[in-house]
Design an enzyme around this catalytic site. Structure first.
Site, PDB file in Angstrom:
ATOM      1  N   ASP A  19      35.231  34.018 -11.231  1.00  0.00           N
ATOM      2  CA  ASP A  19      35.548  33.856 -12.432  1.00  0.00           C
ATOM      3  C   ASP A  19      35.563  35.843 -11.778  1.00  0.00           C
ATOM      4  OD1 ASP A  19      35.918  35.214 -15.397  1.00  0.00           O
ATOM      5  OD2 ASP A  19      33.574  34.939 -15.762  1.00  0.00           O
ATOM      6  N   ASP A  42      39.158  38.561 -20.877  1.00  0.00           N
ATOM      7  CA  ASP A  42      38.776  39.572 -19.803  1.00  0.00           C
ATOM      8  C   ASP A  42      39.061  41.389 -19.855  1.00  0.00           C
ATOM      9  OD1 ASP A  42      37.580  37.189 -18.398  1.00  0.00           O
ATOM     10  OD2 ASP A  42      39.166  36.941 -16.591  1.00  0.00           O
ATOM     11  N   GLU A  80      37.011  43.547 -22.634  1.00  0.00           N
ATOM     12  CA  GLU A  80      35.617  44.093 -22.303  1.00  0.00           C
ATOM     13  C   GLU A  80      36.244  45.239 -20.921  1.00  0.00           C
ATOM     14  OE1 GLU A  80      34.963  41.642 -17.831  1.00  0.00           O
ATOM     15  OE2 GLU A  80      35.030  40.555 -19.434  1.00  0.00           O
ATOM     16  N   CYS A  96      31.483  38.186 -12.755  1.00  0.00           N
ATOM     17  CA  CYS A  96      31.383  37.344 -14.265  1.00  0.00           C
ATOM     18  C   CYS A  96      30.261  38.398 -14.835  1.00  0.00           C
ATOM     19  CB  CYS A  96      30.234  36.766 -13.826  1.00  0.00           C
ATOM     20  SG  CYS A  96      28.707  35.651 -14.951  1.00  0.00           S
ATOM     21  N   GLU A 101      26.805  42.708 -23.324  1.00  0.00           N
ATOM     22  CA  GLU A 101      26.915  42.286 -22.634  1.00  0.00           C
ATOM     23  C   GLU A 101      25.455  42.182 -21.669  1.00  0.00           C
ATOM     24  OE1 GLU A 101      26.750  39.502 -21.236  1.00  0.00           O
ATOM     25  OE2 GLU A 101      28.559  38.526 -20.214  1.00  0.00           O
ATOM     26  N   ASN A 106      25.752  36.839 -26.470  1.00  0.00           N
ATOM     27  CA  ASN A 106      25.681  35.474 -24.933  1.00  0.00           C
ATOM     28  C   ASN A 106      24.805  34.855 -24.148  1.00  0.00           C
ATOM     29  OD1 ASN A 106      26.916  34.396 -22.909  1.00  0.00           O
ATOM     30  ND2 ASN A 106      27.217  35.809 -21.639  1.00  0.00           N
TER      31      ASN A 106
END
Length: 305
Positions: free
Chosen positions: A66, A95, A122, A130, A199, A221
């Site tokens: 990722d 992304d 993001e 990641c 995040e 998350n």
């Protein structure tokens, strides 16, 4: 039969209505990550609120890490296949938007056409990594805001949800990282974000700080083996979170079972010992609605239950 009959527009309106209701009722919408279209149908069957399409899962499904290697075409195609299989709203990981602001605009329209209910963009640099790994870097604030403005301005359906994800918390240590996350969340909302995805929050107080700073829904998350503890939906709701994703959970469960199954076959020379843990043929046929295809055209023989 075939695909869900609920239109993409109706899914988007339902998603927004559900988020508004979650806010007034103090609850959390639960979005497990689907690793293929059939798992999306199972997520709906089990009564969840929506389906998440993880960038980490899409890349892993291709055998890739990722780190931004997947393309817009791959993500739009696969997420569209997943979204069309369920009447639930589907949120996809876009992304960094696959390029500069103009690319972000195209990304949003491609995902609209694919039937998604929303996406998150993001603020990492390219190539991204990641969100729960160390060594992340984020773009400057103005670049992050341009991405979100481009996404919000490009959508043709005003109900398509544009969520902004910020990884700035993981790029700075201590209180500085948290202050930056709160400040950036506020700025992203001002730029047009309908929801915020902070995040790699470390604890419930950090989620609460972000939720208290903005007047839009906040997503948590809950990924395994990451920076955040695996909080319950009640804990998250009390912290002001309104949506939770379990991005890689189902893939990890499935791949764990696959690995154990292969080891069993290699060791025993047969899969007999695995049968009791398998999904039955009858349950599979129920999920893919074999009976519906029989009813649609009795001249086509599919199977006899």
């Amino acid at each position: 039969m075939l695909y869900a009959t609920t239109t993409a527009s109706d899914k988007r309106v339902a998603f927004r209505d559900a988020l508004a209701a979650a806010g007034s009722e103090g609850r959390v919408l639960r979005f497990p990550g689907a690793f293929n279209p059939l798992s999306a149908r199972l997520i709906e069957d089990k009564g969840f609120d929506g389906v998440y399409v993880s960038g980490a899962v899409l890349s892993a499904d291709l055998g890739l890490p990722d780190i931004g290697l997947t393309t817009l075409t791959e993500v739009a195609q696969r997420s569209g296949q997943i979204a069309r299989m369920t009447s639930l709203p589907a949120l996809v990981d876009a992304d960094t938007g696959f390029g500069e602001p103009m690319n972000v605009a195209r990304t949003v329209q491609e995902l609209e056409d694919a039937g998604l209910a929303g996406c998150h963009i993001e603020d990492q640099v390219n190539p991204k990594r990641c969100g729960h790994l160390d060594g992340k870097s984020v773009v400057d604030l103005e670049t992050a805001l341009k991405r979100v403005r481009a996404a919000a301005d490009a959508r043709r359906d005003p109900s398509f949800l544009v969520m902004a994800r910020t990884d700035v918390r993981g790029s700075l240590d201590g209180e500085a990282g948290m202050r930056a996350a709160v400040d950036r969340a506020r700025a992203l909302v001002d730029a047009g974000a309908d929801a915020i995805f902070p995040e790699a929050m470390k604890d419930l107080k950090e989620f609460e700080a972000v939720a208290s700073a903005v007047d839009v829904p906040v997503l948590a998350n809950m990924t395994e083996f990451g920076k955040s503890e695996l909080f319950t939906t009640r804990q998250l709701a009390d912290a002001g979170v309104r949506m939770v994703i379990y991005p890689v959970t189902l893939l990890r469960i499935a791949m764990g079972a696959v690995e154990r199954g292969l080891e069993e076959i290699a060791a025993e020379g047969t899969q007999t010992g695995l049968v009791d843990g398998m999904q039955t043929r009858a349950r599979l046929y129920e999920l893919i609605d074999y009976a519906g295809y029989n009813t649609f055209d009795t001249s086509i023989f599919t199977y006899r239950p």
